[in-house]
Design a protein around this motif. Structure first.
Motif, PDB file in Angstrom:
ATOM      1  N   THR A  78      43.265 -46.689 -19.653  1.00 20.64           N
ATOM      2  CA  THR A  78      42.664 -45.536 -18.979  1.00 20.64           C
ATOM      3  C   THR A  78      42.648 -45.695 -17.462  1.00 20.64           C
ATOM      4  O   THR A  78      41.877 -45.030 -16.761  1.00 20.64           O
ATOM      5  N   THR A  79      43.478 -46.597 -16.967  1.00 20.83           N
ATOM      6  CA  THR A  79      43.654 -46.773 -15.528  1.00 20.83           C
ATOM      7  C   THR A  79      45.148 -46.835 -15.247  1.00 20.83           C
ATOM      8  O   THR A  79      45.896 -47.492 -15.979  1.00 20.83           O
ATOM      9  N   ALA A  80      45.584 -46.169 -14.216  1.00 19.30           N
ATOM     10  CA  ALA A  80      47.010 -46.100 -13.913  1.00 19.30           C
ATOM     11  C   ALA A  80      47.594 -47.481 -13.633  1.00 19.30           C
ATOM     12  O   ALA A  80      46.908 -48.381 -13.132  1.00 19.30           O
ATOM     13  N   ILE A  81      48.851 -47.637 -13.978  1.00 16.09           N
ATOM     14  CA  ILE A  81      49.559 -48.900 -13.775  1.00 16.09           C
ATOM     15  C   ILE A  81      49.416 -49.373 -12.334  1.00 16.09           C
ATOM     16  O   ILE A  81      49.094 -50.546 -12.068  1.00 16.09           O
ATOM     17  N   GLU A  82      49.629 -48.482 -11.402  1.00  9.18           N
ATOM     18  CA  GLU A  82      49.567 -48.837  -9.987  1.00  9.18           C
ATOM     19  C   GLU A  82      48.154 -49.235  -9.560  1.00  9.18           C
ATOM     20  O   GLU A  82      47.977 -50.137  -8.719  1.00  9.18           O
ATOM     21  N   ASP A  83      47.138 -48.593 -10.126  1.00  6.39           N
ATOM     22  CA  ASP A  83      45.755 -48.922  -9.775  1.00  6.39           C
ATOM     23  C   ASP A  83      45.351 -50.290 -10.326  1.00  6.39           C
ATOM     24  O   ASP A  83      44.555 -51.008  -9.711  1.00  6.39           O
ATOM     25  N   VAL A  84      45.876 -50.653 -11.489  1.00  2.00           N
ATOM     26  CA  VAL A  84      45.616 -51.985 -12.038  1.00  2.00           C
ATOM     27  C   VAL A  84      46.222 -53.048 -11.132  1.00  2.00           C
ATOM     28  O   VAL A  84      45.599 -54.078 -10.835  1.00  2.00           O
TER      29      VAL A  84
ATOM     30  N   LEU B  61      37.526 -39.392 -17.798  1.00  2.00           N
ATOM     31  CA  LEU B  61      38.333 -40.297 -18.604  1.00  2.00           C
ATOM     32  C   LEU B  61      39.700 -39.678 -18.879  1.00  2.00           C
ATOM     33  O   LEU B  61      39.802 -38.524 -19.283  1.00  2.00           O
ATOM     34  N   ALA B  62      40.741 -40.443 -18.613  1.00  2.00           N
ATOM     35  CA  ALA B  62      42.106 -39.986 -18.875  1.00  2.00           C
ATOM     36  C   ALA B  62      42.967 -41.198 -19.156  1.00  2.00           C
ATOM     37  O   ALA B  62      42.628 -42.319 -18.789  1.00  2.00           O
ATOM     38  N   PHE B  63      44.086 -40.951 -19.828  1.00  2.00           N
ATOM     39  CA  PHE B  63      44.997 -42.041 -20.140  1.00  2.00           C
ATOM     40  C   PHE B  63      46.012 -42.191 -19.015  1.00  2.00           C
ATOM     41  O   PHE B  63      46.547 -41.203 -18.499  1.00  2.00           O
ATOM     42  N   ALA B  64      46.294 -43.437 -18.689  1.00  2.00           N
ATOM     43  CA  ALA B  64      47.257 -43.700 -17.624  1.00  2.00           C
ATOM     44  C   ALA B  64      48.636 -43.170 -17.978  1.00  2.00           C
ATOM     45  O   ALA B  64      49.432 -42.839 -17.104  1.00  2.00           O
TER      46      ALA B  64
ATOM     47  N   TRP C 126      44.667 -35.002 -23.618  1.00  2.00           N
ATOM     48  CA  TRP C 126      44.612 -35.035 -25.075  1.00  2.00           C
ATOM     49  C   TRP C 126      43.243 -34.584 -25.531  1.00  2.00           C
ATOM     50  O   TRP C 126      42.224 -34.953 -24.963  1.00  2.00           O
ATOM     51  N   SER C 127      43.188 -33.783 -26.563  1.00  2.00           N
ATOM     52  CA  SER C 127      41.933 -33.367 -27.158  1.00  2.00           C
ATOM     53  C   SER C 127      42.093 -33.460 -28.663  1.00  2.00           C
ATOM     54  O   SER C 127      42.821 -32.689 -29.271  1.00  2.00           O
ATOM     55  N   GLY C 128      41.438 -34.407 -29.247  1.00  2.00           N
ATOM     56  CA  GLY C 128      41.545 -34.620 -30.690  1.00  2.00           C
ATOM     57  C   GLY C 128      41.060 -36.011 -31.031  1.00  2.00           C
ATOM     58  O   GLY C 128      40.538 -36.731 -30.187  1.00  2.00           O
ATOM     59  N   THR C 129      41.211 -36.398 -32.294  1.00  2.00           N
ATOM     60  CA  THR C 129      40.756 -37.702 -32.720  1.00  2.00           C
ATOM     61  C   THR C 129      41.729 -38.775 -32.264  1.00  2.00           C
ATOM     62  O   THR C 129      42.894 -38.509 -31.952  1.00  2.00           O
TER      63      THR C 129
END
Length: 420
Positions: free
Chosen positions: A140-146, A234-237, A242-245
């Motif tokens: 949940t953190t971008a590759i570049e931010d990591v 919250l978001a995926f890198a 996405w909205s769902g299980t």
């Protein structure tokens, strides 16, 4: 008769040394944690049930996870005494670069759901400790931010799930290479999502659903909600929306058609080291050695995929005998103590990874909690080595460890009976 007298002031003074009070509640909490299990208890008290259970849970009846942990409990050590262990070296080379400790942080998904600092806390803590940090495709953190959080001395690995959209997968790989990630972990044990029943029962979804039960469970945990609601959404890198299980997300992404040919194709495009994660048989380990990968990780995905899967620690000696001279063998699943790590190294693993232990530390105290987790495991590794009478990881051998046999395969019992 015992002679008695009134205590004298100068005799009492050494007994009246009071500890300087610690003003920070977080620091007090973390200092009170002496084990990873202690961190787990703190994490559980501070995290809503759905998020905690996502970390804690495994597939179906959670038998695989229970067996993996039991395997480490069933270790018998064989120490050597009268050795000079005043100086102990807990580091060595892993995939061509030195690590200060023989473990790193495993890739975990949805990490900022557990605690808002997420992967930034993990990568920066790992960098400070001199160990690798692995970022998940589901991070949940971008590759570049990591990479930025780890700093110039950080060592980052990228964990790849092969999506049905190959171009999208390789775009992530390209970003990781450009950001300085030195190792690609290709996870191969997720053709489909495992049946994670805790998540289904909790209605775990992205974003979290505010049901009545969720609200009631969150009332005694206001700090988590304040952090969650007042920081970046919250978001995926690797996924814009996405909205769902969770299960629906995984099934939409993971590709059940991935084969060795796909892995070979990825290997040809990745410029760094390549490790294949999720190996559970000697046959697959042998085939990957022939393919020329740099390492494999024996793992059943923390018990989160196929329930009743092989225990990686049980499999370790056979795999090391078969392929250990050709590539590095790493291990995860079930590790909760430094003794578990030392036993794994003694039986031939070059490196181990911890996932739940990392998340317990994160939930217990953010970056400081991850630091505390590393400190706990590191001190346990060093102490175990001293008590075994070894001063370096190279001195550990299978002679130091016996895997006690609790669940021998039925065919072995039948063969023994026939021989008798």
């Amino acid at each position: 008769m015992v002679q008695r007298q009134l205590p004298r002031p100068h005799d009492l003074l050494p007994l009246l040394q009071f500890k300087t009070p610690t003003l920070s509640a977080k620091t007090r909490r973390l200092q009170s944690a002496l084990t990873v299990e202690d961190l787990r208890g703190i994490a559980k008290s501070r995290t809503p049930r759905a998020a905690f259970d996502y970390t804690e849970g495994a597939a179906e009846a959670e038998i695989s996870l229970g067996r993996a942990r039991q395997a480490f409990r069933d270790i018998e050590f064989h120490p050597h005494v009268l050795r000079d262990v005043s100086h102990v070296d807990t580091g060595w080379d892993v995939l061509g670069r030195r690590v200060s400790l023989p473990f790193g942080i495993a890739p975990t998904g949805f990490t900022r759901m557990m605690q808002t600092e997420g992967e930034r806390a993990g990568s920066s803590a790992a960098s400070a400790a001199g160990i690798p940090f692995a970022l998940s495709t589901m991070g949940t953190t971008a590759i570049e931010d990591v990479a930025e959080a780890a700093g110039p001395h950080g060592r980052n690995w990228f964990q790849l799930y092969m999506w049905k959209d190959r171009d999208r997968s390789m775009a992530l790989v390209d970003r990781a290479a450009k950001a300085g990630f030195d190792t690609l972990l290709v996870t191969v044990d997720v053709p489909v999502a495992g049946a994670r029943l805790r998540d289904k029962r909790n209605g775990f979804s992205i974003p979290p659903q505010l049901t009545l039960g969720t609200v009631i469970n969150a009332i005694p945990r206001p700090a988590w909600w304040i952090n969650f609601l007042t920081t970046e959404p919250l978001a995926f890198a690797s996924l814009s929306k996405w909205s769902g299980t969770v299960g629906e997300l995984l099934d939409s992404m993971f590709d059940p058609t991935v084969t060795y040919d796909d892995l070979k194709w990825v290997k040809e495009q990745w410029p760094g080291k390549l490790v294949v994660k999720g190996i559970q048989t000697v046959e697959d380990a042998r085939r990957l050695a022939h393919l020329g990968v740099d390492g494999i990780t024996l793992s059943n995905h923390g018990g989160r995929q196929l329930d009743r899967a092989p225990v990686p620690f049980h499999l370790l000696p056979d795999v090391v005998r078969e392929v250990g001279k050709h590539m590095e063998v790493h291990l995860d699943t079930g590790i909760t103590t430094g003794a578990d790590i030392v036993a794994s190294i003694a039986l031939g693993a070059r490196f181990t990874m911890v996932g739940r232990a990392y998340l317990y530390g994160l939930m217990a105290g953010g970056r400081e909690g991850v630091d505390r987790m590393i400190q706990i495991l590191g001190s346990e590794v060093e102490r175990t080595m001293r008590l075994l009478g070894v001063t370096s990881l190279e001195e550990l051998t299978p002679a130091h460890v016996t895997q006690l046999d609790r669940l021998p395969p039925l065919r072995s019992r039948v063969t023994t009976a026939v021989q008798q």
